[in-house]
Design an enzyme around this catalytic site. Sequence first.
Site, PDB file in Angstrom:
ATOM      1  N   GLY A  16       0.818  -1.200   0.000  1.00 47.24           N
ATOM      2  CA  GLY A  16       0.000   0.000   0.000  1.00 47.24           C
ATOM      3  C   GLY A  16       0.856   1.257   0.000  1.00 47.24           C
ATOM      4  O   GLY A  16       1.883   1.312   0.670  1.00 47.24           O
ATOM      5  N   ARG A  77       1.226  -5.366  -5.646  1.00 45.25           N
ATOM      6  CA  ARG A  77       1.391  -6.593  -4.869  1.00 45.25           C
ATOM      7  C   ARG A  77       1.710  -7.715  -5.854  1.00 45.25           C
ATOM      8  O   ARG A  77       1.155  -7.761  -6.951  1.00 45.25           O
ATOM      9  CB  ARG A  77       0.136  -6.895  -4.061  1.00 45.25           C
ATOM     10  CG  ARG A  77      -0.222  -5.740  -3.120  1.00 45.25           C
ATOM     11  CD  ARG A  77      -1.416  -6.072  -2.231  1.00 45.25           C
ATOM     12  NE  ARG A  77      -1.911  -4.882  -1.536  1.00 45.25           N
ATOM     13  CZ  ARG A  77      -1.393  -4.378  -0.429  1.00 45.25           C
ATOM     14  NH1 ARG A  77      -0.339  -4.965   0.111  1.00 45.25           N
ATOM     15  NH2 ARG A  77      -1.903  -3.306   0.134  1.00 45.25           N
ATOM     16  N   ASP A 108       4.898  -4.617   6.372  1.00 42.25           N
ATOM     17  CA  ASP A 108       5.468  -5.905   6.793  1.00 42.25           C
ATOM     18  C   ASP A 108       5.614  -6.903   5.646  1.00 42.25           C
ATOM     19  O   ASP A 108       6.604  -7.632   5.578  1.00 42.25           O
ATOM     20  CB  ASP A 108       4.665  -6.506   7.951  1.00 42.25           C
ATOM     21  CG  ASP A 108       3.177  -6.635   7.653  1.00 42.25           C
ATOM     22  OD1 ASP A 108       2.753  -6.276   6.531  1.00 42.25           O
ATOM     23  OD2 ASP A 108       2.441  -7.087   8.538  1.00 42.25           O
ATOM     24  N   GLY A 109       4.666  -6.925   4.720  1.00 45.36           N
ATOM     25  CA  GLY A 109       4.783  -7.841   3.591  1.00 45.36           C
ATOM     26  C   GLY A 109       5.965  -7.503   2.703  1.00 45.36           C
ATOM     27  O   GLY A 109       6.684  -8.392   2.233  1.00 45.36           O
ATOM     28  N   THR A 131       4.291   2.819   5.739  1.00 41.40           N
ATOM     29  CA  THR A 131       2.916   2.365   5.911  1.00 41.40           C
ATOM     30  C   THR A 131       2.171   3.312   6.825  1.00 41.40           C
ATOM     31  O   THR A 131       2.719   3.765   7.828  1.00 41.40           O
ATOM     32  CB  THR A 131       2.853   0.936   6.497  1.00 41.40           C
ATOM     33  OG1 THR A 131       1.503   0.641   6.906  1.00 41.40           O
ATOM     34  CG2 THR A 131       3.773   0.782   7.710  1.00 41.40           C
ATOM     35  N   ASP A 133      -0.178   2.506   8.704  1.00 40.37           N
ATOM     36  CA  ASP A 133      -0.717   1.769   9.855  1.00 40.37           C
ATOM     37  C   ASP A 133       0.098   1.946  11.132  1.00 40.37           C
ATOM     38  O   ASP A 133      -0.409   1.691  12.230  1.00 40.37           O
ATOM     39  CB  ASP A 133      -0.804   0.271   9.532  1.00 40.37           C
ATOM     40  CG  ASP A 133      -1.770  -0.021   8.404  1.00 40.37           C
ATOM     41  OD1 ASP A 133      -2.649   0.817   8.142  1.00 40.37           O
ATOM     42  OD2 ASP A 133      -1.644  -1.089   7.777  1.00 40.37           O
ATOM     43  N   ASP A 135       2.343   0.047  12.331  1.00 41.08           N
ATOM     44  CA  ASP A 135       2.301  -1.235  13.044  1.00 41.08           C
ATOM     45  C   ASP A 135       3.624  -2.002  13.012  1.00 41.08           C
ATOM     46  O   ASP A 135       3.647  -3.206  13.305  1.00 41.08           O
ATOM     47  CB  ASP A 135       1.182  -2.118  12.475  1.00 41.08           C
ATOM     48  CG  ASP A 135       1.334  -2.400  10.989  1.00 41.08           C
ATOM     49  OD1 ASP A 135       2.196  -1.764  10.343  1.00 41.08           O
ATOM     50  OD2 ASP A 135       0.579  -3.234  10.461  1.00 41.08           O
ATOM     51  N   ARG A 160     -18.082  16.819  11.639  1.00 41.92           N
ATOM     52  CA  ARG A 160     -18.664  17.371  12.863  1.00 41.92           C
ATOM     53  C   ARG A 160     -19.588  18.563  12.552  1.00 41.92           C
ATOM     54  O   ARG A 160     -20.591  18.776  13.237  1.00 41.92           O
ATOM     55  CB  ARG A 160     -17.576  17.801  13.838  1.00 41.92           C
ATOM     56  CG  ARG A 160     -18.115  18.251  15.190  1.00 41.92           C
ATOM     57  CD  ARG A 160     -17.010  18.578  16.169  1.00 41.92           C
ATOM     58  NE  ARG A 160     -16.202  17.410  16.487  1.00 41.92           N
ATOM     59  CZ  ARG A 160     -16.587  16.454  17.322  1.00 41.92           C
ATOM     60  NH1 ARG A 160     -17.768  16.533  17.927  1.00 41.92           N
ATOM     61  NH2 ARG A 160     -15.799  15.421  17.567  1.00 41.92           N
ATOM     62  N   ARG A 177      -6.018  -1.433   9.507  1.00 42.72           N
ATOM     63  CA  ARG A 177      -6.035  -2.892   9.459  1.00 42.72           C
ATOM     64  C   ARG A 177      -6.246  -3.469  10.854  1.00 42.72           C
ATOM     65  O   ARG A 177      -7.303  -3.270  11.445  1.00 42.72           O
ATOM     66  CB  ARG A 177      -4.754  -3.415   8.803  1.00 42.72           C
ATOM     67  CG  ARG A 177      -4.875  -4.821   8.279  1.00 42.72           C
ATOM     68  CD  ARG A 177      -3.686  -5.228   7.448  1.00 42.72           C
ATOM     69  NE  ARG A 177      -2.423  -5.004   8.120  1.00 42.72           N
ATOM     70  CZ  ARG A 177      -1.248  -5.306   7.575  1.00 42.72           C
ATOM     71  NH1 ARG A 177      -1.183  -5.808   6.362  1.00 42.72           N
ATOM     72  NH2 ARG A 177      -0.137  -5.087   8.242  1.00 42.72           N
ATOM     73  N   LYS A 219     -24.564  17.161  24.935  1.00 40.30           N
ATOM     74  CA  LYS A 219     -23.466  17.287  23.989  1.00 40.30           C
ATOM     75  C   LYS A 219     -24.033  17.602  22.603  1.00 40.30           C
ATOM     76  O   LYS A 219     -25.040  17.015  22.178  1.00 40.30           O
ATOM     77  CB  LYS A 219     -22.643  15.996  23.924  1.00 40.30           C
ATOM     78  CG  LYS A 219     -21.991  15.606  25.255  1.00 40.30           C
ATOM     79  CD  LYS A 219     -20.830  16.517  25.593  1.00 40.30           C
ATOM     80  CE  LYS A 219     -20.114  16.054  26.853  1.00 40.30           C
ATOM     81  NZ  LYS A 219     -18.971  16.904  27.204  1.00 40.30           N
ATOM     82  N   LYS A 252     -25.548   8.140  11.000  1.00 43.18           N
ATOM     83  CA  LYS A 252     -24.915   8.115   9.680  1.00 43.18           C
ATOM     84  C   LYS A 252     -23.548   7.434   9.789  1.00 43.18           C
ATOM     85  O   LYS A 252     -22.920   7.445  10.846  1.00 43.18           O
ATOM     86  CB  LYS A 252     -24.724   9.528   9.121  1.00 43.18           C
ATOM     87  CG  LYS A 252     -26.023  10.320   8.979  1.00 43.18           C
ATOM     88  CD  LYS A 252     -26.937   9.710   7.928  1.00 43.18           C
ATOM     89  CE  LYS A 252     -28.214  10.519   7.788  1.00 43.18           C
ATOM     90  NZ  LYS A 252     -29.146   9.897   6.800  1.00 43.18           N
TER      91      LYS A 252
END
Length: 328
Positions: A16, A77, A108-109, A131, A133, A135, A160, A177, A219, A252
């Site tokens: 990605g 990929r 990671d891949g 990435t 992510d 991660d 908002r 992910r 709120k 929504k």
Amino acid sequence: MEPKTIKRIGVLTSGGDAPGMNAAIRAVVRAGFYYNLEMYGIYRGYEGMINDEIKKLETKNIAHVLERGGTFLKSARSAEFRTPEGRQKAYDNLQKHGIDALVVIGGDGSLTGAHLFFQEFGIPAIGLPGTIDNDLSGTDSTIGFDTACNTAIQAIDKIRDTATSHDRLFFVEVMGRDAGFIAINAGIGSAAAATLIPEKKMPIERLVERLKARKKAMKQSNIVIVAEGGKSGGAAEIADKIKKQLPSYDIKVTILGHLQRGGSPSSFDRVLASKLGVAAVEGLMQGKYDVMAGVINNKIVYTPITKAIVDDKEVDEDDFRIAKILST
């Protein structure tokens, strides 16, 4: 292992895309030129390596790319690279161009591919954590994560406005992910009513009680952030469950999706990518192979790829606690 004499380095982006990848490519190439190395761009990741989409890079190739999102080397990929036959084709093409080492930018891949290549063919490789992510262990932040958080928060700020105008409850799904890093940062940065992440399961009943309490406290808007890999399901699934228990709410759902991957990288991501790009080239010259370059406490570190992709990087408990406190 003794450092090999490196004259030609290939650089690729895989998996990605993430904002800041172009900045990383630029830094790798400019650092290579600084050390009188020949630099090669491998287009479309490992798939391009197999199909010999390999071109020598010049200064003009990296002009005005620092501020651009995506990756000018393209990404893809590759199922074929997962096979020994595919990796053999890729190796043969590197040999044809005389490429001595690789810099692989991805998640990671992508880094797993670099590790396999080093193990099977001895091609020196350094990975860069590209990435959104966040991660990968071995770095405080991955390239693209900061920009993705900024993009998510900016989108939520706009949501908002309409949530407040119509007294609506919005469920906003962010990427990540199986990791809740974007969600928790977006939750804190956008004053979310609740944040649901894969690492912490929140029972629907508890979320219902929190929303009721916020309504009682008058709120003006309610936005719930949902990480896409959450154990309770995606934003749409959770919204359906809440609707059954709170039928009077105007609910929504917005899925931010690939919006978070695009856009000009933030100053933080540009600087991070630039530092890591230089570190990759210098690491290869120093004999640091089969590692990922990262930044921890503002210092460059090199972590074995096997450790970077296997060790789970966890959301900071303090961040989760702060998000909870600020949502009440």
